[in-house]
Design an enzyme around this catalytic site. Sequence first.
Site, PDB file in Angstrom:
ATOM      1  N   ASP A 266       0.251  -1.328   0.297  1.00 54.54           N
ATOM      2  CA  ASP A 266      -0.438  -0.201  -0.375  1.00 54.54           C
ATOM      3  C   ASP A 266       1.325   1.169   0.161  1.00 54.54           C
ATOM      4  OD1 ASP A 266      -3.145   0.398   1.580  1.00 54.54           O
ATOM      5  OD2 ASP A 266      -2.368   2.550   1.149  1.00 54.54           O
TER       6      ASP A 266
ATOM      7  N   THR B 172     -12.757  -2.727  -9.251  1.00 52.32           N
ATOM      8  CA  THR B 172     -14.007  -2.484  -9.997  1.00 52.32           C
ATOM      9  C   THR B 172     -13.831  -1.463 -11.065  1.00 52.32           C
ATOM     10  OG1 THR B 172     -15.660  -3.531  -8.403  1.00 52.32           O
ATOM     11  CG2 THR B 172     -16.892  -2.056 -10.515  1.00 52.32           C
TER      12      THR B 172
ATOM     13  N   LEU C 118     -17.921  -9.490  -3.130  1.00 55.42           N
ATOM     14  CA  LEU C 118     -18.131  -9.220  -1.293  1.00 55.42           C
ATOM     15  C   LEU C 118     -18.665  -8.371  -1.578  1.00 55.42           C
ATOM     16  CD1 LEU C 118     -14.392  -9.172  -0.531  1.00 55.42           C
ATOM     17  CD2 LEU C 118     -15.573 -11.677  -0.643  1.00 55.42           C
TER      18      LEU C 118
ATOM     19  N   LYS D  70     -19.731  -8.022 -13.362  1.00 54.68           N
ATOM     20  CA  LYS D  70     -19.098  -7.608 -12.171  1.00 54.68           C
ATOM     21  C   LYS D  70     -20.434  -6.210 -11.646  1.00 54.68           C
ATOM     22  CE  LYS D  70     -18.200  -5.362  -8.379  1.00 54.68           C
ATOM     23  NZ  LYS D  70     -18.254  -5.767  -6.779  1.00 54.68           N
TER      24      LYS D  70
ATOM     25  N   ASN E  55     -24.221  -6.080 -10.058  1.00 57.54           N
ATOM     26  CA  ASN E  55     -24.881  -5.147  -8.765  1.00 57.54           C
ATOM     27  C   ASN E  55     -25.677  -3.483  -9.470  1.00 57.54           C
ATOM     28  OD1 ASN E  55     -22.813  -5.552  -6.802  1.00 57.54           O
ATOM     29  ND2 ASN E  55     -21.254  -3.799  -7.138  1.00 57.54           N
TER      30      ASN E  55
ATOM     31  N   GLY F  67     -26.746   2.893  -0.300  1.00 53.19           N
ATOM     32  CA  GLY F  67     -26.420   4.120  -0.462  1.00 53.19           C
ATOM     33  C   GLY F  67     -24.670   2.723  -0.806  1.00 53.19           C
TER      34      GLY F  67
ATOM     35  N   CYS G 211     -20.456   1.108  -3.436  1.00 52.42           N
ATOM     36  CA  CYS G 211     -20.439   0.443  -4.807  1.00 52.42           C
ATOM     37  C   CYS G 211     -21.590   0.744  -5.253  1.00 52.42           C
ATOM     38  CB  CYS G 211     -20.384  -1.427  -3.968  1.00 52.42           C
ATOM     39  SG  CYS G 211     -19.522  -1.605  -3.197  1.00 52.42           S
TER      40      CYS G 211
HETATM   41  C1  UGA Z   1     -22.891  -4.820  -2.801  1.00 51.80           C
HETATM   42  C2  UGA Z   1     -22.807  -6.019  -3.431  1.00 51.80           C
HETATM   43  O1  UGA Z   1     -24.130  -6.613  -3.051  1.00 51.80           O
HETATM   44  C3  UGA Z   1     -21.202  -6.919  -3.680  1.00 51.80           C
HETATM   45  O2  UGA Z   1     -22.089  -7.714  -3.767  1.00 51.80           O
HETATM   46  C4  UGA Z   1     -20.362  -6.289  -4.013  1.00 51.80           C
HETATM   47  O3  UGA Z   1     -19.395  -7.560  -4.234  1.00 51.80           O
HETATM   48  C5  UGA Z   1     -20.657  -4.860  -3.705  1.00 51.80           C
HETATM   49  O4  UGA Z   1     -21.499  -4.410  -3.567  1.00 51.80           O
HETATM   50  C6  UGA Z   1     -19.009  -4.339  -4.512  1.00 51.80           C
HETATM   51  O5  UGA Z   1     -19.242  -4.154  -5.656  1.00 51.80           O
HETATM   52  O6  UGA Z   1     -17.942  -4.785  -3.729  1.00 51.80           O
HETATM   53  P1  UGA Z   1     -22.335  -3.132  -0.669  1.00 51.80           P
HETATM   54  O7  UGA Z   1     -22.137  -2.171  -0.710  1.00 51.80           O
HETATM   55  O8  UGA Z   1     -21.737  -3.987   0.821  1.00 51.80           O
HETATM   56  O9  UGA Z   1     -21.827  -4.935  -1.351  1.00 51.80           O
HETATM   57  O10 UGA Z   1     -23.692  -3.990   0.782  1.00 51.80           O
HETATM   58  P2  UGA Z   1     -24.971  -5.124  -0.278  1.00 51.80           P
HETATM   59  O11 UGA Z   1     -25.033  -5.089   1.558  1.00 51.80           O
HETATM   60  O12 UGA Z   1     -25.447  -4.927  -1.104  1.00 51.80           O
HETATM   61  O13 UGA Z   1     -26.103  -3.254   0.287  1.00 51.80           O
HETATM   62  C7  UGA Z   1     -25.990  -2.046  -0.547  1.00 51.80           C
HETATM   63  C8  UGA Z   1     -27.198  -1.237  -0.134  1.00 51.80           C
HETATM   64  O14 UGA Z   1     -28.406  -1.911  -0.377  1.00 51.80           O
HETATM   65  C9  UGA Z   1     -27.213  -0.289   1.510  1.00 51.80           C
HETATM   66  O15 UGA Z   1     -27.257   0.525   1.195  1.00 51.80           O
HETATM   67  C10 UGA Z   1     -28.559  -1.425   1.811  1.00 51.80           C
HETATM   68  O16 UGA Z   1     -28.808  -1.424   3.383  1.00 51.80           O
HETATM   69  C11 UGA Z   1     -29.095  -1.771   0.799  1.00 51.80           C
HETATM   70  N1  UGA Z   1     -30.146  -2.307   0.439  1.00 51.80           N
HETATM   71  C12 UGA Z   1     -29.515  -3.685   0.120  1.00 51.80           C
HETATM   72  C13 UGA Z   1     -31.683  -2.268   0.221  1.00 51.80           C
HETATM   73  O17 UGA Z   1     -31.822  -1.151   0.438  1.00 51.80           O
HETATM   74  N2  UGA Z   1     -32.268  -3.953   0.402  1.00 51.80           N
HETATM   75  C14 UGA Z   1     -31.758  -4.819  -0.168  1.00 51.80           C
HETATM   76  O18 UGA Z   1     -33.019  -5.592   0.375  1.00 51.80           O
HETATM   77  C15 UGA Z   1     -30.925  -5.408   0.183  1.00 51.80           C
END
Ligand code: UGA
Length: 445
Positions: free
Chosen positions: A43, A130, A155, A208, A212, A261, A264
């Site tokens: 890093d 990404t 992830l 990818k 998303n 939010g 990603c």
């Molecule tokens: C997301 C993807 O789920 C991962 O597979 C991906 O690897 C990652 O982005 C990335 O590109 O690195 P992440 O950003 O950690 O993961 O979060 P999520 O759990 O997917 O949630 C994203 C947002 O959607 C959150 O704000 C969550 O509150 C919202 N959400 C999720 C909802 O409003 N409703 C749902 O049913 C699920």
Amino acid sequence: MDARFSAPGASALEPIGVVGCGWVGLVTAASFAELGHAVHCRDIVTERVAALERGEVPIHEPGLSDLLERNRDRLHFTTDMPPVLERAQLLFCCVDTPPTYSGDADLSRVERVVDEIGDSQRHALVMKSTVPVGTGHAIARRHEGLGYVSNPEFLQEGSAIGDFMRPDRVVIGARAESAAFADRVAALYDPLEAPIVRTDVASAEMIKLASNAFLATKISFINEIANVSEELGADVAEVARGMGLDERIGPKFLQAGIGYGGSCFPKDVSALKQLAGNSGYHFQLLTAVIEVNELQKRRTVGKLKKHLGSLVGREIALLGVAFKPHTDDVREATSLVLAARLIGEGASVRVYDPVAGEHATDLLPGAQVCASALEAVEEADGVVLVTEWPEFRELDWAGEVRERMTTPLIVDGRNFLDGAALVAAGFSYEGVGRPRAALAAPSPA
Ligand code: UGA
């Protein structure tokens, strides 16, 4: 450690390099170390490397500290690239690709890494970051000798270690020239016994972004169903339950709320839309997905106003700052937009988050960051539940919280609290897509 992951004869396992020790890099490094590999991490931030060498973990991810600690002997941290190039040939690129003002991905950090490796025929860049579709081809054109493998990460923050160890699939994209490197990357994942999708580079990059974007679409879709349900008297939780049992739809990512939010979804949806636009295609659906996500935050403010009228001089408490629970990540968090909007409407805003509050102080100008949920709700005219941290369910809503609040109003942005119990305790309760009738008469389990 799960016996499935114990790798016999660690010395026989291929050493790997990880470039960029952020969230993706550290989870990748710790997980490959757990599988028995020596991992050489680089890093450019000196303090970060020094902290990691001391055994300190600069991010909040459940299980990560333990994994790094347990595998300390296999993990090496440095600010220099040459020792990494000397010891590893597969170099996982895990630097961030933040959005530019126009919505394109900023690839400057990736380009710096590529330039440092140059045309080395001994090495392959394994892209975890990404990147826009076409990036791999552009890099391969510029550095013909260098191997290139696309290996996107899927992830989720908060469950990243489990996601790494038990992936739904591993995607590996490579050109014929890099097939041998791709075989070596695939071999790294053998102990996980996951389906491996071998494909070309552009398709891997698209898998990818499309994944998303599809998940974000699912969220915006259920949010619109929730909004219509509010008007028509249906309960979105019931609707999602009924829809999700259809195997073609599936139950995940059908949780209505105040919008997605994080670092990603907002970035990747914009990047795909922009990428399509740059190629001359107007991606109409994604334009709507983004717009619905923005409107969802406005509706939350509207729900407060429905009960309070003008927000000028009103005290509003936001519970939760992180973009989702079990992380301290506040990038593109809904809380930041909400706080700014409420302050713009003339309200005083107090926020509390179990882990992310401090990180966000600079991003919440004009809001007061509190040390506890009870402090945040003191004299509040309304509470907005922004992040579904489990501890918010444990609050004594009918007692301590109710006593402290001036106006008993709760806008539950995640349908996380027991609305019927809160209504019974004298609160005005607004969920998302849950009409009053649904709260009064919960359906049998
Ligand atoms: C997301 C993807 O789920 C991962 O597979 C991906 O690897 C990652 O982005 C990335 O590109 O690195 P992440 O950003 O950690 O993961 O979060 P999520 O759990 O997917 O949630 C994203 C947002 O959607 C959150 O704000 C969550 O509150 C919202 N959400 C999720 C909802 O409003 N409703 C749902 O049913 C699920």
